[in-house]
Design a protein around this motif. Structure first.
Motif, mmCIF file in Angstrom:
data_model
loop_
_atom_site.group_PDB
_atom_site.id
_atom_site.type_symbol
_atom_site.label_atom_id
_atom_site.label_comp_id
_atom_site.label_asym_id
_atom_site.label_seq_id
_atom_site.Cartn_x
_atom_site.Cartn_y
_atom_site.Cartn_z
ATOM 1 N N ASP A 237 -8.062 0.717 8.285
ATOM 2 C CA ASP A 237 -7.984 -0.706 8.643
ATOM 3 C C ASP A 237 -7.663 -1.543 7.418
ATOM 4 O O ASP A 237 -8.225 -1.311 6.344
ATOM 5 N N PHE A 238 -6.808 -2.562 7.597
ATOM 6 C CA PHE A 238 -6.468 -3.513 6.549
ATOM 7 C C PHE A 238 -6.642 -4.916 7.127
ATOM 8 O O PHE A 238 -6.079 -5.213 8.176
ATOM 9 N N PHE B 61 0.862 -1.175 0.000
ATOM 10 C CA PHE B 61 0.000 0.000 0.000
ATOM 11 C C PHE B 61 0.895 1.221 0.000
ATOM 12 O O PHE B 61 1.762 1.351 0.858
#
Length: 162
Positions: free
Chosen positions: A157-158, A113
């Motif tokens: 959040d991941f 990311f």
């Protein structure tokens, strides 16, 4: 003490985590010697050429250090978490996330990311409880601001591998 060089203190340890076998993992960072043997401007040199390193104690009890092949782009600290499979995640300032698998011996670091859409300022704060209990990498960051204008705090959040 730096486990890879006992004559040096490990003062730049930034984050640590313990794997499922109880072995320590840490993130350290510095400007590698290939960029010159002396830094003259801490912030500028770390931003331009600093790298984070994953340091861990392996199953045989030896310490191993692996460079995370991602420029720091910042003078601030990188955070480390491990998921329930012992895969490692380095969360850089501005919300960038790189990861490496335990299966590779932590040699396959890559960006997961890039954080560019967050408009984040500086370091992030990890919710380690959610990593363990919910299988979620959750971190708080502050948006960049201009002048004296306050900026928002946000949480992202991941989901980690189930």
């Amino acid at each position: 003490v730096d486990p890879l060089n006992p004559d040096h203190s490990l003062m730049n340890q930034e984050s640590q985590f313990t794997d499922s076998a109880g072995r320590p993992h840490a993130i350290i960072s510095y400007v590698p010697g290939r960029f010159g043997q002396c830094t003259t401007n801490y912030v500028a040199d770390r931003t331009a050429n600093g790298r984070a390193f994953h340091v861990r104690k392996n199953a045989s009890g030896s310490w191993q250090k692996t460079e995370i092949p991602v420029p720091l782009g910042s003078s601030q600290r990188t955070k480390l978490i491990l998921d329930k499979y012992d895969n490692a995640y380095a969360i850089f300032p501005f919300g960038r996330i790189a990861a490496a698998s335990a299966a590779s011996g932590y040699t396959d670091w890559r960006i997961l990311f890039d954080g560019s859409g967050l408009n984040a300022f500086g370091e992030v704060v990890i919710d380690e409880t959610r990593v363990a209990q919910d299988g979620v990498l959750s971190f708080m960051y502050q948006e960049k601001s201009s002048g004296t204008t306050p900026s928002a705090l946000r949480v992202v959040d991941f989901r980690l591998p189930a």
